[in-house]
Scaffold this motif. Structure first.
Motif, PDB file in Angstrom:
ATOM      1  N   VAL A   1       0.918  -1.287   0.010  1.00 42.71           N
ATOM      2  CA  VAL A   1       0.222   0.061   0.050  1.00 42.71           C
ATOM      3  C   VAL A   1       0.832   1.273  -0.003  1.00 42.71           C
ATOM      4  N   THR A   2       0.341   2.334  -0.597  1.00 45.15           N
ATOM      5  CA  THR A   2       1.276   3.615  -0.718  1.00 45.15           C
ATOM      6  C   THR A   2       1.350   4.123   0.671  1.00 45.15           C
ATOM      7  N   LYS A   3       2.419   4.870   1.004  1.00 41.78           N
ATOM      8  CA  LYS A   3       2.592   5.608   2.155  1.00 41.78           C
ATOM      9  C   LYS A   3       1.830   6.804   2.163  1.00 41.78           C
ATOM     10  N   ARG A   4       1.525   7.419   1.073  1.00 40.28           N
ATOM     11  CA  ARG A   4       0.833   8.784   0.737  1.00 40.28           C
ATOM     12  C   ARG A   4      -0.737   8.257   0.505  1.00 40.28           C
ATOM     13  N   LYS A   5      -1.595   9.188   0.787  1.00 38.08           N
ATOM     14  CA  LYS A   5      -3.013   9.214   0.420  1.00 38.08           C
ATOM     15  C   LYS A   5      -3.575  10.150  -0.592  1.00 38.08           C
ATOM     16  N   PHE A   6      -4.484   9.852  -1.313  1.00 45.44           N
ATOM     17  CA  PHE A   6      -4.569  10.653  -2.481  1.00 45.44           C
ATOM     18  C   PHE A   6      -6.226  10.881  -2.517  1.00 45.44           C
ATOM     19  N   THR A   7      -6.454  11.730  -3.143  1.00 42.22           N
ATOM     20  CA  THR A   7      -7.958  12.193  -3.494  1.00 42.22           C
ATOM     21  C   THR A   7      -8.146  11.954  -5.074  1.00 42.22           C
ATOM     22  N   ASN A   8      -7.957  12.998  -5.975  1.00 45.94           N
ATOM     23  CA  ASN A   8      -8.271  12.658  -7.324  1.00 45.94           C
ATOM     24  C   ASN A   8      -6.953  12.670  -8.040  1.00 45.94           C
ATOM     25  N   TYR A   9      -6.935  11.947  -9.000  1.00 48.26           N
ATOM     26  CA  TYR A   9      -5.432  11.457  -9.592  1.00 48.26           C
ATOM     27  C   TYR A   9      -5.454  10.946 -10.932  1.00 48.26           C
ATOM     28  N   GLN A  10      -4.396  11.003 -11.669  1.00 48.33           N
ATOM     29  CA  GLN A  10      -3.906  10.609 -12.819  1.00 48.33           C
ATOM     30  C   GLN A  10      -3.060   9.324 -12.332  1.00 48.33           C
ATOM     31  N   LEU A  11      -3.084   8.219 -12.903  1.00 50.55           N
ATOM     32  CA  LEU A  11      -2.215   7.042 -12.295  1.00 50.55           C
ATOM     33  C   LEU A  11      -1.906   6.224 -13.628  1.00 50.55           C
TER      34      LEU A  11
ATOM     35  N   GLY B   1       3.433 -12.791 -20.625  1.00 52.45           N
ATOM     36  CA  GLY B   1       4.754 -12.456 -20.744  1.00 52.45           C
ATOM     37  C   GLY B   1       4.964 -11.058 -21.237  1.00 52.45           C
ATOM     38  N   GLU B   2       3.831 -10.483 -22.024  1.00 46.75           N
ATOM     39  CA  GLU B   2       4.161  -9.296 -22.612  1.00 46.75           C
ATOM     40  C   GLU B   2       3.578  -8.049 -21.555  1.00 46.75           C
ATOM     41  N   TRP B   3       4.030  -7.000 -21.461  1.00 43.32           N
ATOM     42  CA  TRP B   3       3.703  -5.928 -20.508  1.00 43.32           C
ATOM     43  C   TRP B   3       2.530  -5.346 -20.854  1.00 43.32           C
ATOM     44  N   GLN B   4       1.611  -5.244 -19.833  1.00 41.17           N
ATOM     45  CA  GLN B   4       0.218  -4.360 -20.125  1.00 41.17           C
ATOM     46  C   GLN B   4       0.469  -3.148 -19.423  1.00 41.17           C
ATOM     47  N   THR B   5      -0.429  -1.939 -19.811  1.00 44.08           N
ATOM     48  CA  THR B   5      -0.187  -0.826 -19.219  1.00 44.08           C
ATOM     49  C   THR B   5      -1.674  -0.108 -18.757  1.00 44.08           C
ATOM     50  N   TYR B   6      -1.936   0.103 -17.737  1.00 41.46           N
ATOM     51  CA  TYR B   6      -3.027   0.832 -17.101  1.00 41.46           C
ATOM     52  C   TYR B   6      -2.569   2.435 -16.879  1.00 41.46           C
ATOM     53  N   ASP B   7      -3.778   3.142 -17.603  1.00 36.07           N
ATOM     54  CA  ASP B   7      -3.587   4.674 -17.210  1.00 36.07           C
ATOM     55  C   ASP B   7      -5.095   4.838 -16.740  1.00 36.07           C
ATOM     56  N   VAL B   8      -5.101   5.597 -15.572  1.00 42.76           N
ATOM     57  CA  VAL B   8      -6.415   5.345 -14.687  1.00 42.76           C
ATOM     58  C   VAL B   8      -6.646   7.016 -14.542  1.00 42.76           C
ATOM     59  N   VAL B   9      -7.777   7.533 -14.499  1.00 49.26           N
ATOM     60  CA  VAL B   9      -8.107   8.668 -13.889  1.00 49.26           C
ATOM     61  C   VAL B   9      -9.335   8.514 -12.740  1.00 49.26           C
ATOM     62  N   TRP B  10      -8.880   8.795 -11.669  1.00 49.76           N
ATOM     63  CA  TRP B  10      -9.751   8.442 -10.572  1.00 49.76           C
ATOM     64  C   TRP B  10     -10.495   9.774  -9.866  1.00 49.76           C
ATOM     65  N   THR B  11     -11.733  10.009  -9.914  1.00 50.62           N
ATOM     66  CA  THR B  11     -12.186  10.991  -9.150  1.00 50.62           C
ATOM     67  C   THR B  11     -12.836  10.403  -7.699  1.00 50.62           C
ATOM     68  N   ALA B  12     -12.577  10.612  -6.731  1.00 47.30           N
ATOM     69  CA  ALA B  12     -12.715  10.320  -5.366  1.00 47.30           C
ATOM     70  C   ALA B  12     -14.585  10.781  -5.125  1.00 47.30           C
ATOM     71  N   PRO B  13     -15.129   9.725  -4.375  1.00 40.05           N
ATOM     72  CA  PRO B  13     -16.581  10.185  -4.094  1.00 40.05           C
ATOM     73  C   PRO B  13     -16.627  11.309  -3.042  1.00 40.05           C
TER      74      PRO B  13
ATOM     75  N   ILE C   1       5.632   2.958 -12.153  1.00 43.99           N
ATOM     76  CA  ILE C   1       4.271   3.804 -11.562  1.00 43.99           C
ATOM     77  C   ILE C   1       4.486   4.989 -11.213  1.00 43.99           C
ATOM     78  N   TRP C   2       3.464   5.896 -11.648  1.00 45.07           N
ATOM     79  CA  TRP C   2       3.520   7.359 -11.290  1.00 45.07           C
ATOM     80  C   TRP C   2       2.266   7.942 -11.152  1.00 45.07           C
ATOM     81  N   ILE C   3       2.284   9.135 -10.510  1.00 45.32           N
ATOM     82  CA  ILE C   3       0.800   9.477 -10.263  1.00 45.32           C
ATOM     83  C   ILE C   3       0.845  10.926 -10.383  1.00 45.32           C
ATOM     84  N   ARG C   4      -0.287  11.582 -10.799  1.00 44.97           N
ATOM     85  CA  ARG C   4      -0.410  13.165 -10.867  1.00 44.97           C
ATOM     86  C   ARG C   4      -1.636  13.407  -9.977  1.00 44.97           C
ATOM     87  N   GLU C   5      -1.417  14.306  -8.883  1.00 48.41           N
ATOM     88  CA  GLU C   5      -2.718  14.594  -8.250  1.00 48.41           C
ATOM     89  C   GLU C   5      -3.280  15.784  -9.132  1.00 48.41           C
ATOM     90  N   LEU C   6      -4.695  15.610  -9.014  1.00 46.36           N
ATOM     91  CA  LEU C   6      -5.649  16.447  -9.906  1.00 46.36           C
ATOM     92  C   LEU C   6      -6.390  17.215  -8.857  1.00 46.36           C
TER      93      LEU C   6
END
Length: 246
Positions: free
Chosen positions: A83-93, A163-175, A241-246
């Motif tokens: 689990v991440t040390k940091r907490k987040f609200t809205n982000y791009q991951l 065996g191949e790398w898969q990519t997730y790009d996610v935008v999360w808007t918290a409730p 793995i990287w994240i942008r806070e929105l």
């Protein structure tokens, strides 16, 4: 077309600059060489060197126990999730994951993990974006990779071979919640799997439930959790793995 005198007069007084907005000026973000590279304002959650941004889910006072080697880290099933040390609200991951080429098993017992977009507490893992080998692997559609687990099936299946790398790009808007705990605005998830849209501003019905129907519980900012499912499949690996806070 007939125009009244009043409408001609109003049109004549309009200027292009009347609808121009100059401030606030959007911040400058420097991009990488490709869309998978972290932009300049991103928080790096894993750069191939260490798991310093993560802790053990079993005991958050201890470092993340999964092994790091050759720029990737790998699930260690006996140690639980991280689990991440940091907490987040809205982000791009951005997150990249790999099912091993020698994967065994079928259905949900084939490369199962989960990206939990907001973990609500130990044993209450929150909102799951499923990770699974869904390349020629039949299972229930709201449990395959790209699904909001047990709630919404993905819009497409763009999975690559094990065996191949898969990519997730996610935008999360918290409730958001009212003072009495009722939902003010539901969460939203937009997700791309390997560049293909699989969730389009989807509104989860609440945190993931394995059994029964989901429902919301009031919460604030939350960490991100990567699951160790504990099935007999060979362990999954992760990188970049990287994240942008929105």
């Amino acid at each position: 077309m007939l125009l009244t005198v009043g409408s001609v007069s109003a049109f004549a007084q309009d200027k292009p600059e009347d609808t121009e907005v100059w401030e606030p000026v959007p911040k400058i973000v420097t991009t990488g060489k490709s869309f998978t590279d972290a932009p300049s304002d991103a928080i790096i959650l894993f750069d191939g060197k260490n798991l310093d941004e993560w802790v053990s889910d079993k005991d958050p006072s201890k470092p993340a126990p999964w092994p790091v080697a050759k720029g990737i880290f790998t699930v260690k099933k006996s140690e639980g999730g991280i689990v991440t040390k940091r907490k987040f609200t809205n982000y791009q991951l951005h997150l990249e994951w790999q099912v091993p080429s020698n994967i065994t098993g079928t259905g949900q017992a084939r490369g199962n993990s989960g990206l939990f977009l907001a973990q609500l507490g130990r044993g209450d893992n929150g909102y799951e974006l499923q990770i699974l080998d869904s390349y020629n692997n039949k299972t229930y559609v709201n449990g395959q990779a790209g699904s909001i687990y047990k709630q919404f099936a993905p819009l497409a299946n763009p999975n690559k071979k094990p065996g191949e790398w898969q990519t997730y790009d996610v935008v999360w808007t918290a409730p958001t919640f009212n003072e009495d705990g009722t939902v003010k605005t539901p969460a939203k998830v937009t997700a791309f799997l390997n560049g293909v849209l699989v969730q389009n501003a989807t509104e989860p019905l609440g945190p993931t439930q394995y059994i029964g129907k989901p429902s919301y519980r009031k919460h604030g900012a939350a960490p991100i959790y990567i699951q160790s499912h504990g099935d007999p499949s060979e362990p999954l690996s992760f990188r970049n793995i990287w994240i942008r806070e929105l």
